[in-house]
Enzyme design. Structure first.
Site, short mmCIF file in Angstrom:
data_model
loop_
_atom_site.label_atom_id
_atom_site.label_comp_id
_atom_site.label_asym_id
_atom_site.label_seq_id
_atom_site.Cartn_x
_atom_site.Cartn_y
_atom_site.Cartn_z
N PRO A 73 29.19 -34.27 -45.07
CA PRO A 73 27.77 -34.37 -44.72
C PRO A 73 26.87 -33.28 -45.31
O PRO A 73 25.65 -33.43 -45.29
CB PRO A 73 27.77 -34.30 -43.19
CG PRO A 73 29.07 -33.67 -42.82
CD PRO A 73 30.04 -34.02 -43.90
N LYS B 239 23.98 -36.97 -47.81
CA LYS B 239 23.97 -38.08 -48.76
C LYS B 239 24.57 -39.38 -48.24
O LYS B 239 24.38 -40.44 -48.83
CB LYS B 239 24.70 -37.67 -50.05
CG LYS B 239 23.95 -36.64 -50.88
CD LYS B 239 22.74 -37.24 -51.55
CE LYS B 239 21.74 -36.22 -52.02
NZ LYS B 239 20.47 -36.21 -51.27
N TYR C 295 19.05 -32.93 -53.97
CA TYR C 295 18.79 -33.02 -52.53
C TYR C 295 17.76 -34.11 -52.21
O TYR C 295 17.92 -34.86 -51.24
CB TYR C 295 18.34 -31.66 -51.97
CG TYR C 295 18.42 -31.60 -50.46
CD1 TYR C 295 19.63 -31.33 -49.82
CD2 TYR C 295 17.30 -31.85 -49.67
CE1 TYR C 295 19.72 -31.30 -48.44
CE2 TYR C 295 17.38 -31.83 -48.29
CZ TYR C 295 18.59 -31.55 -47.68
OH TYR C 295 18.69 -31.53 -46.30
N TYR D 124 20.66 -24.40 -44.03
CA TYR D 124 22.11 -24.49 -44.26
C TYR D 124 22.60 -23.06 -44.41
O TYR D 124 22.14 -22.35 -45.32
CB TYR D 124 22.42 -25.26 -45.53
CG TYR D 124 22.11 -26.75 -45.50
CD1 TYR D 124 23.11 -27.68 -45.26
CD2 TYR D 124 20.82 -27.23 -45.74
CE1 TYR D 124 22.84 -29.05 -45.25
CE2 TYR D 124 20.54 -28.59 -45.74
CZ TYR D 124 21.57 -29.49 -45.49
OH TYR D 124 21.30 -30.84 -45.48
N HIS E 117 9.46 -33.21 -45.24
CA HIS E 117 9.86 -31.84 -45.55
C HIS E 117 9.78 -31.59 -47.05
O HIS E 117 10.45 -32.27 -47.83
CB HIS E 117 11.28 -31.56 -45.06
CG HIS E 117 11.37 -31.35 -43.59
ND1 HIS E 117 12.34 -30.57 -43.00
CD2 HIS E 117 10.59 -31.80 -42.57
CE1 HIS E 117 12.15 -30.56 -41.68
NE2 HIS E 117 11.10 -31.30 -41.40
P1 FAD Z 1 28.54 -47.44 -40.51
O1 FAD Z 1 27.31 -46.79 -40.01
O2 FAD Z 1 29.85 -46.79 -40.24
O3 FAD Z 1 28.54 -48.91 -39.93
C1 FAD Z 1 29.67 -49.74 -40.01
C2 FAD Z 1 29.61 -50.72 -38.86
O4 FAD Z 1 30.69 -51.63 -38.99
C3 FAD Z 1 29.78 -50.06 -37.51
O5 FAD Z 1 28.74 -50.45 -36.66
C4 FAD Z 1 31.14 -50.50 -37.03
O6 FAD Z 1 31.20 -50.62 -35.62
C5 FAD Z 1 31.28 -51.84 -37.73
N1 FAD Z 1 32.68 -52.25 -37.94
C6 FAD Z 1 33.73 -51.47 -38.28
N2 FAD Z 1 34.84 -52.20 -38.41
C7 FAD Z 1 34.48 -53.48 -38.13
C8 FAD Z 1 35.20 -54.69 -38.08
N3 FAD Z 1 36.52 -54.73 -38.35
N4 FAD Z 1 34.54 -55.81 -37.75
C9 FAD Z 1 33.20 -55.78 -37.50
N5 FAD Z 1 32.47 -54.64 -37.53
C10 FAD Z 1 33.10 -53.51 -37.84
N6 FAD Z 1 25.80 -38.73 -42.94
C11 FAD Z 1 24.91 -37.78 -43.19
O7 FAD Z 1 24.22 -37.87 -44.21
N7 FAD Z 1 24.75 -36.74 -42.30
C12 FAD Z 1 25.51 -36.66 -41.14
O8 FAD Z 1 25.35 -35.72 -40.35
C13 FAD Z 1 26.45 -37.62 -40.87
N8 FAD Z 1 27.23 -37.56 -39.75
C14 FAD Z 1 28.17 -38.54 -39.56
C15 FAD Z 1 29.01 -38.48 -38.43
C16 FAD Z 1 30.00 -39.45 -38.23
C17 FAD Z 1 30.91 -39.37 -37.02
C18 FAD Z 1 30.14 -40.51 -39.18
C19 FAD Z 1 31.21 -41.57 -38.99
C20 FAD Z 1 29.30 -40.56 -40.27
C21 FAD Z 1 28.31 -39.58 -40.49
N9 FAD Z 1 27.45 -39.61 -41.59
C22 FAD Z 1 26.55 -38.66 -41.82
C23 FAD Z 1 27.52 -40.66 -42.56
C24 FAD Z 1 26.48 -41.75 -42.28
O9 FAD Z 1 26.29 -41.87 -40.91
C25 FAD Z 1 27.05 -42.99 -42.90
O10 FAD Z 1 27.07 -42.78 -44.31
C26 FAD Z 1 26.27 -44.27 -42.58
O11 FAD Z 1 26.39 -44.58 -41.22
C27 FAD Z 1 26.80 -45.42 -43.42
O12 FAD Z 1 26.32 -46.64 -42.94
P2 FAD Z 1 27.21 -47.94 -43.01
O13 FAD Z 1 26.36 -49.01 -42.45
O14 FAD Z 1 27.74 -48.10 -44.39
O15 FAD Z 1 28.48 -47.65 -42.09
C1 DHB Z 2 21.66 -33.58 -40.62
C2 DHB Z 2 22.92 -33.91 -41.02
C3 DHB Z 2 23.35 -33.54 -42.26
O1 DHB Z 2 24.57 -33.85 -42.68
C4 DHB Z 2 22.55 -32.81 -43.11
O2 DHB Z 2 23.03 -32.44 -44.32
C5 DHB Z 2 21.28 -32.48 -42.72
C6 DHB Z 2 20.84 -32.88 -41.45
C7 DHB Z 2 21.20 -33.98 -39.27
O3 DHB Z 2 21.97 -34.60 -38.53
O4 DHB Z 2 20.06 -33.67 -38.92
#
Ligand code: FAD
Ligand code: DHB
Length: 390
Positions: free
Chosen positions: A293, A297, A385, A201, A72
């Site tokens: 979100p 980022k 962005y 957005y 994009h």
């Molecule tokens: P996570 O993806 O949270 O992974 C952490 C892992 O650790 C998980 O698999 C969990 O099961 C595991 N874990 C937790 N505790 C333990 C433990 N005690 N022992 C062993 N394992 C454990 N970001 C965006 O940019 N746009 C979005 O739309 C967006 N939507 C989101 C919606 C939700 C509900 C959430 C929670 C986050 C969202 N995010 C979004 C943020 C993005 O998904 C996260 O920044 C990203 O997943 C970070 O990756 P991570 O591996 O650091 O953490």
């Molecule tokens: C999506 C999620 C976001 O938080 C965003 O800023 C843009 C796109 C998505 O899930 O597609």
């Protein structure tokens, strides 16, 4: 059991790190609390910066992303009936983002780990790090009812916001900064053609809406909702009707609706824990920081943490050089705070704040009008962005 790097959490942070270390000849074991099916079923972020894409390539996991990801070169901001296209590519000297879901990223990284016989222990319960202030840390956990121990050189907390790793750092060694927003996002995934080729957005007097996508026949939409909203209160009809109201009429007229494949609520929060290291424990990704979100980022910040941390660990193992580990927290936090600022700013511009009805609304409108009229303001949005440099 023994390894060089013990990783808690099998989300994108843990997966990327274990894969990059493996490719550099460093062993790791990843402990994940949930089942593989649960981790692969989560629907989260959708927009990847170029830095994230580059890490997927370095990890040898980019084949499907290159094929199915959509590049994009622009993003749209709407305010009531007005719409502004931010020319990301033109304003940043050719930079773009890629739309490719976190669900697919996670699938690709698990496939890459499996192809190299990476050790991932899923359904690992009661994971607990020990000995973090010495040089022989270890992890204890329970697998299939049996107590296990993993000895390692370093423990990496990639276990998300609700994980265990941050909580073992003594309170007097950790500073937290937090802002909880008085609303959440209600997300819907539907097997319908996206309403627009590029993301929109939208800020409306009733609240924020986002039109995103996953593919030519797969759309992702979000609506601002109460932080404690129960998604079951939102029938498909109610969701689509509300979304139509909150989009500019020319966009709403093109909206194709259909049954929701998934519906969930995510709360909005800004959070940073400092420093991201305690002895032999290093935090990465959501374990150390959360952004709202708006601005996409969260996942991208996890990738920049892993970029700094993987090269620091490689320097330590290959050259006995600890400079990268010593500067990891400061380097990562410098980039994190800029993304925190941007996500907070996007959130403030586009949401309805309960306390804002008068002055705050006029400020939001002025901010949008300024954005419409100023190339400098658009450039600032665009460069944030697409992602600030690592
Ligand atoms: P996570 O993806 O949270 O992974 C952490 C892992 O650790 C998980 O698999 C969990 O099961 C595991 N874990 C937790 N505790 C333990 C433990 N005690 N022992 C062993 N394992 C454990 N970001 C965006 O940019 N746009 C979005 O739309 C967006 N939507 C989101 C919606 C939700 C509900 C959430 C929670 C986050 C969202 N995010 C979004 C943020 C993005 O998904 C996260 O920044 C990203 O997943 C970070 O990756 P991570 O591996 O650091 O953490
Ligand atoms: C999506 C999620 C976001 O938080 C965003 O800023 C843009 C796109 C998505 O899930 O597609």
């Amino acid at each position: 059991m023994q390894t060089q790097v013990g990783i808690i959490g099998g989300g994108p942070s843990g997966l990327l790190l274990s894969q990059l270390l493996h490719l550099a000849g460093i062993s790791s074991v990843m402990l994940e609390r949930r089942s593989r099916a649960y981790v692969l079923g989560r629907i989260r972020a959708g927009v990847l910066e170029q830095g994230f894409q580059d890490l997927m390539r370095r990890a040898g996991a980019a084949q499907r992303m290159e094929r199915d990801g959509q590049v994009h070169g622009g993003v749209n901001i709407a305010y009531q009936e007005d719409r502004l296209r931010i020319d990301l590519e033109g304003l940043t000297g050719g930079k773009t983002v890629m739309v490719y879901g976190q669900t697919e990223v996670t699938r690709d990284l698990y496939a890459a780990r499996d192809a190299l016989d990476g050790v991932v222990i899923d359904e690992a319960e009661q994971v607990m790090p020990h000995g973090l202030e010495g040089d022989r840390p270890y992890l204890t956990f329970v697998k299939d009812g049996a107590a296990e121990r993993l000895d390692c050189d370093f423990v990496i907390g990639c276990d998300g916001f609700h994980g265990v790793s941050r909580s073992v750092i003594p309170a007097d060694r950790l500073q937290s900064f937090e802002r909880v927003y008085p609303f959440g996002w209600l997300g819907v995934l539907s097997a319908t053609p996206p309403v627009n080729e590029e993301l929109i957005y939208a800020r409306h007097d009733l609240g924020f809406a986002l039109c995103s996508l996953r593919g030519p026949q797969l759309s992702r939409y979000y609506l601002q909702c109460r932080a404690d909203e129960n998604p079951d209160n939102w029938s498909d009809e109610r969701f689509w009707a509300r979304l139509k109201t909150q989009l500019p009429a020319e966009v709403a007229a093109r909206l194709v609706t259909g049954p929701a494949l998934e519906k969930s609520v995510a709360p909005l929060r800004s959070f940073v824990a400092e420093p991201m290291r305690w002895g032999r424990l290093f935090l990465a990704g959501d374990a150390a920081h959360i952004v709202p979100p708006t601005g996409a980022k969260g996942l991208n910040l996890a990738a920049s943490d892993i970029h700094y941390l993987s090269s620091a660990l490689i320097d330590w193992y290959k050259r006995g050089d600890s400079a990268g580990l010593d500067s990891y927290s400061a380097r990562a936090l410098a980039r994190i705070w800029k993304a925190e600022r941007f996500s907070w700013w996007m959130t403030a511009l586009l949401h309805r704040f309960p306390e804002n009805e008068g002055f705050g609304n006029r400020i939001q409108r002025a901010e949008f009008d300024y954005l419409m009229s100023s190339k400098a303001a658009q450039t600032a949005l665009a460069e944030n962005y697409v992602g600030l440099p690592y």
